[in-house]
Design a protein around this motif. Structure first.
Motif, PDB file in Angstrom:
ATOM      1  N   GLY A 238       0.813  -1.204   0.000  1.00  0.00           N
ATOM      2  CA  GLY A 238       0.000   0.000   0.000  1.00  0.00           C
ATOM      3  C   GLY A 238       0.850   1.257   0.000  1.00  0.00           C
ATOM      4  N   ASP A 242      -2.726   5.046   3.098  1.00  0.00           N
ATOM      5  CA  ASP A 242      -3.480   4.025   3.839  1.00  0.00           C
ATOM      6  C   ASP A 242      -3.257   4.185   5.343  1.00  0.00           C
ATOM      7  OD1 ASP A 242      -4.206   2.992   1.356  1.00  0.00           O
ATOM      8  OD2 ASP A 242      -2.515   1.597   1.322  1.00  0.00           O
ATOM      9  N   PRO A 299      -7.031  -1.718   3.125  1.00  0.00           N
ATOM     10  CA  PRO A 299      -6.785  -0.596   4.043  1.00  0.00           C
ATOM     11  C   PRO A 299      -8.040  -0.116   4.765  1.00  0.00           C
ATOM     12  CG  PRO A 299      -5.660  -0.243   1.956  1.00  0.00           C
ATOM     13  CD  PRO A 299      -6.543  -1.425   1.762  1.00  0.00           C
TER      14      PRO A 299
END
Length: 388
Positions: A238, A242, A299
């Motif tokens: 990510g 996030d 997330p």
């Protein structure tokens, strides 16, 4: 004891003092990557700028806890803020990275006084109900500092790596001046001198019940937060966005929880709220562990499961801290110092244990954080509350 002339003003000054101590890390944080190139040194040495501040803060907690039991805390608070400002100026003018690291140790030491004295002063300023609500509001303001101070730190970088130190110096002198001018608005807790000691507190099971459980609940949350950026970017693929989503959501619910904690304590009692909040926070981390073990990595889902972790801390944080200070038997400065030291120690040890595993995914980090948080519930159940 005669109450202070203006509790609201005194409370605002205490918030400013404690927030400046927190800003010593968060406002400076964005400048750390540029330190090797500017004062000169290595990237590893630059990280010691943060570590030295924390180490100095730990020493400062013990020092001011002892001094606050012997000397007028109002004068100590003013003196510490002046010293904090002068050391901040020294940091801004540091000619090399090694000298900056040494000054940062003194920076953390001098900035620890407000965090030590504020809980005891608040206990003196308000009744039990008002103190819980005041601690909740203080926690809400302090929780915003790690979120907002780095943003301000990034903006200040445009004026140089040392600009954040100049800002801290100016603000610290300003708050010191205000406290000096409005000294009468702050309470003066009576010195305990020979009536208390750290040894006595460490042998007090009631104090340890509240202090250690507080440290485990907050420590579990912070262990997860400190490991989350690397876990989300390196293990889950990510981005820092996030992490920001998770943090902003968590802080928002912590603020809600801490500000309604006083009303909930009035209705259900402090013991129930402390246990409920601890259990809720631990269950949130257990849920994150289960989600990680199932292969989850979204997330939004991580942020959602992180909500009860923060909400639970909000519920138990203010009454838990208040009961710990109350259990110190009037030895408020030493009691507050030990609670914060336990929190820092728990977080540091847990973060060090989790460090090798943060890039392996959500489950390992959540498992370590959950184990620490669950220990809080175990301590509350195993150690009997005082009879009231």
């Amino acid at each position: 004891m005669k109450p202070p002339a203006s509790p609201s003003l005194a409370f605002a000054l205490l918030i400013l003092g404690t927030t400046l101590g927190i800003a010593g890390t968060d406002l400076v944080l964005p400048a750390v990557p540029d330190l090797p190139a500017t004062p000169g040194g290595s990237a590893a040495m630059a990280q010691l700028v943060l570590a030295a501040f924390v180490a100095g803060g730990c020493v400062g907690l013990i020092l001011f806890g002892e001094l606050g039991a012997r000397i007028d805390q109002r004068g100590l608070l003013v003196s510490s803020l002046v010293a904090y400002a002068l050391v901040s100026l020294g940091c801004a003018l540091a000619p090399s990275l090694p000298s900056l690291i040494g000054l940062r140790f003194l920076h953390g030491l001098s900035g620890a006084a407000a965090a030590v004295f504020a809980p005891g002063m608040i206990r003196t300023m308000f009744d039990a109900r008002g103190a819980v609500r005041a601690l909740g509001l203080m926690g809400s303001v302090e929780s915003l500092t790690p979120a907002l101070a780095p943003v301000a730190g990034v903006w200040l970088l445009a004026f140089g790596w040392n600009s954040s130190f100049y800002v801290i110096a100016v603000l610290s002198l300003l708050v010191a001046g205000l406290i000096h001018l409005r000294r009468a608005s702050l309470p003066a807790p009576p010195p305990t001198r020979g009536k208390g000691s750290y040894v006595r507190l460490l042998s007090n099971p009631v104090f340890l019940r509240y202090a250690l459980s507080q440290a485990c609940t907050l420590g579990g949350l912070l262990i997860f937060v400190f490991g989350a950026p690397a876990m989300m970017t390196k293990a889950l693929g990510g981005s820092l966005d996030d992490f920001i989503l998770m943090q902003v959501t968590g802080i928002a619910f912590f603020i809600v929880g801490s500000n309604i904690a006083g009303r909930l304590v009035d209705r259900f009692g402090p013991e129930r709220m402390i246990l409920f909040g601890s259990a809720l926070s631990a269950l949130g981390l257990v849920a994150l562990l289960a989600y990680g073990l199932s292969g989850g990595s979204a997330p939004v889902m991580i942020a959602a499961l992180f909500v009860p972790v923060n909400l639970g801390l909000g519920f138990r944080g203010p009454p838990g801290f208040f009961r710990a200070v109350l259990a110190s038997g009037g030895d408020d400065a030493r009691g507050a110092a030990l609670v914060i030291l336990f929190i820092l120690g728990t977080t540091a040890i847990g973060t060090a244990i989790a460090a090798p595993y943060v890039t392996l995914g959500l489950a390992p980090l959540a498992a370590i954080a959950a184990a620490v948080s669950c220990l809080s519930v175990a301590l509350l159940l195993a150690m009997q509350p005082p009879r009231t």
